[in-house]
Design an enzyme around this catalytic site. Structure first.
Site, PDB file in Angstrom:
ATOM      1  N   GLU A 162     -11.932  72.893 -21.374  1.00 51.94           N
ATOM      2  CA  GLU A 162     -12.609  71.492 -21.386  1.00 51.94           C
ATOM      3  C   GLU A 162     -11.508  70.830 -20.369  1.00 51.94           C
ATOM      4  OE1 GLU A 162     -12.067  68.789 -24.617  1.00 51.94           O
ATOM      5  OE2 GLU A 162     -10.134  69.939 -25.366  1.00 51.94           O
ATOM      6  N   LYS A 183      -7.463  66.072 -32.631  1.00 53.84           N
ATOM      7  CA  LYS A 183      -7.068  65.089 -31.741  1.00 53.84           C
ATOM      8  C   LYS A 183      -5.573  64.597 -31.919  1.00 53.84           C
ATOM      9  CE  LYS A 183      -9.149  61.187 -29.041  1.00 53.84           C
ATOM     10  NZ  LYS A 183      -8.982  61.483 -27.771  1.00 53.84           N
TER      11      LYS A 183
HETATM   12  N1  PLP Z   1     -11.499  66.406 -25.044  1.00 54.13           N
HETATM   13  C1  PLP Z   1     -10.202  65.680 -24.815  1.00 54.13           C
HETATM   14  C2  PLP Z   1      -9.407  66.510 -24.599  1.00 54.13           C
HETATM   15  C3  PLP Z   1     -10.446  64.324 -25.066  1.00 54.13           C
HETATM   16  O1  PLP Z   1      -9.374  63.657 -24.969  1.00 54.13           O
HETATM   17  C4  PLP Z   1     -11.470  63.570 -25.361  1.00 54.13           C
HETATM   18  C5  PLP Z   1     -11.595  62.141 -25.603  1.00 54.13           C
HETATM   19  O2  PLP Z   1     -11.508  61.700 -26.725  1.00 54.13           O
HETATM   20  C6  PLP Z   1     -12.853  64.544 -25.473  1.00 54.13           C
HETATM   21  C7  PLP Z   1     -12.883  65.628 -25.316  1.00 54.13           C
HETATM   22  C8  PLP Z   1     -14.089  63.356 -25.544  1.00 54.13           C
HETATM   23  O3  PLP Z   1     -14.247  63.179 -26.979  1.00 54.13           O
HETATM   24  P1  PLP Z   1     -15.035  62.094 -27.267  1.00 54.13           P
HETATM   25  O4  PLP Z   1     -16.406  62.033 -26.677  1.00 54.13           O
HETATM   26  O5  PLP Z   1     -15.166  62.224 -28.866  1.00 54.13           O
HETATM   27  O6  PLP Z   1     -14.404  60.791 -26.976  1.00 54.13           O
HETATM   28  C1  COI Z   2     -11.067  59.016 -25.123  1.00 58.64           C
HETATM   29  O1  COI Z   2     -11.991  59.277 -24.225  1.00 58.64           O
HETATM   30  O2  COI Z   2     -11.104  58.332 -26.087  1.00 58.64           O
HETATM   31  C2  COI Z   2      -9.767  59.851 -25.137  1.00 58.64           C
HETATM   32  O3  COI Z   2      -8.985  59.696 -25.799  1.00 58.64           O
HETATM   33  C3  COI Z   2      -9.455  60.464 -23.811  1.00 58.64           C
HETATM   34  C4  COI Z   2      -8.136  59.845 -23.174  1.00 58.64           C
HETATM   35  C5  COI Z   2      -7.985  58.402 -22.763  1.00 58.64           C
HETATM   36  C6  COI Z   2      -6.940  60.274 -23.736  1.00 58.64           C
END
Ligand code: PLP
Ligand code: COI
Length: 346
Positions: free
Chosen positions: A220, A184
């Site tokens: 994704e 991330k």
């Molecule tokens: N994929 C991307 C590119 C994202 O920015 C996010 C957001 O965090 C996710 C997937 C989903 O991850 P999470 O469920 O940990 O928020």
């Molecule tokens: C999240 O879902 O926490 C993300 O970081 C996605 C987006 C807002 C960048």
């Protein structure tokens, strides 16, 4: 504090009381401080401004039906930022420090935690950035870790579970093969800004990226993971360029609890027309149903090659709705947290 309309929050920055900051220098992290000064005061030569060594997290806190404050799976976010920061070769906070600062942030901004019943939450955004002045390409020896937050509603601003449209990104990738898609890091989002803007200008809510190596498989969405339902099966892409989503992982456990079969595997683009339900899933979007996906040779081209219409259409699919209801009930304290996912404010 300005009076907030909890039912009309969307996903926007709102100034809160404090941010929590710690700096890493000479081998140690400073004691985290809560400050009302939201400016980070960085040297213009800080590595982050030139070489983009920045990573971040996103997690949520909820005010429960029982009045308790629950933070959802912060241990998972702590582990992920440690992976992201380590990939950028910089110092990372311990899991304990991460969770302590997240709690400190929620406590310091408790007035901004939406009350139960509005479908709103507090979004917590930790950032980790290279901060020492430098000129040559090198990993940072000094690092800033800050945790901030903002009250939020739905990501799109639409009503909960309103289906969105999506378009496939054929001519832009968010990451390279063997690149940073599974971390991330801020750079992945910088890369996706231009195609996102194109998609939004065309009226699409979401942008669906393909695997950058072969462009034949689903990776994704730009903001979230891809999850589909086919009969009694939960399907989600297995790809080394996809961010390991904590929401997806959670939903897989819930789906298993419901007796669904889980398939984590390569998902060919051609399979899109075989799914009963398709969703984006992530912390910010929670579950956002997808109603249709357009396929174009380029985002700039006028012609739409084909439109995949998802059978669930204008509604959230039945299975997806059940998954959504369960995860939200656990977060709100309405159903038992049998997996021990929630952390409570002391
Ligand atoms: N994929 C991307 C590119 C994202 O920015 C996010 C957001 O965090 C996710 C997937 C989903 O991850 P999470 O469920 O940990 O928020
Ligand atoms: C999240 O879902 O926490 C993300 O970081 C996605 C987006 C807002 C960048």
């Amino acid at each position: 504090m300005a009076q907030l309309d909890w039912s009309d929050l969307s996903f926007n920055y709102r100034k809160t009381n404090v941010i929590i900051v710690s700096r890493y220098k000479d081998g140690e992290w400073s004691e985290p401080v809560a400050t009302q000064d939201f400016d980070l005061h960085l040297n213009a030569f800080a590595g982050v401004f030139h070489y983009a060594n920045a990573c971040f997290e996103g997690l949520k806190a909820f005010r429960g039906a029982d009045g308790k404050v629950r933070i959802f799976r912060p241990d998972e976010n702590a582990k992920r930022i440690r992976r992201s920061g380590s990939h950028l070769d910089m110092a990372v906070p311990s899991e304990e420090m991460f969770i302590r600062m997240v709690k400190q942030c929620v406590k310091g901004n408790i007035d901004y935690l939406p009350p139960y019943g509005y479908g709103a939450s507090m979004y917590i955004r930790p950032i980790l950035i290279g901060s020492n002045p430098q000129l040559g390409i090198a990993s940072s020896t000094e690092v800033l870790f800050a945790v901030m937050c903002s009250p939020v509603g739905t990501y799109s601003g639409a009503k909960i579970l309103t289906p969105a449209t999506a378009v496939i990104s054929r001519n832009y990738d968010r990451t390279a093969p063997n690149g940073t898609g599974a971390f991330k890091i801020a750079a992945n989002y910088a890369t996706s800004l231009h195609p996102y803007n194109l998609a939004h200008k065309l009226g699409y809510g979401e942008l669906l990226f393909l695997d950058p190596a072969t462009k034949t498989k689903i990776d994704e969405f730009g903001s979230s993971n891809f999850l589909a339902i086919k009969g009694n099966t939960y399907v989600t892409p297995l790809s080394d360029s996809v961010l390991p989503s904590i929401t997806n992982k959670t939903l897989q456990s819930v789906a298993e609890d419901f007796g669904l079969k889980i398939e984590k595997r390569a998902v060919p683009v051609e399979e899109l027309c075989e799914f009963d339900e398709i969703n984006a899933c992530g912390t910010a979007v929670v579950i956002t149903p997808i109603r249709s996906i357009d396929d174009k040779l380029t985002l700039e081209s006028e012609t739409i090659e084909r439109t995949i219409t998802v059978p669930s259409g204008d509604e959230c699919g039945k299975v997806s709705r059940r998954l959504y209801d369960r995860i939200r009930a656990i977060q709100d304290g309405r159903e038992e947290d049998t997996h021990n996912w929630c952390y409570y404010l002391d």
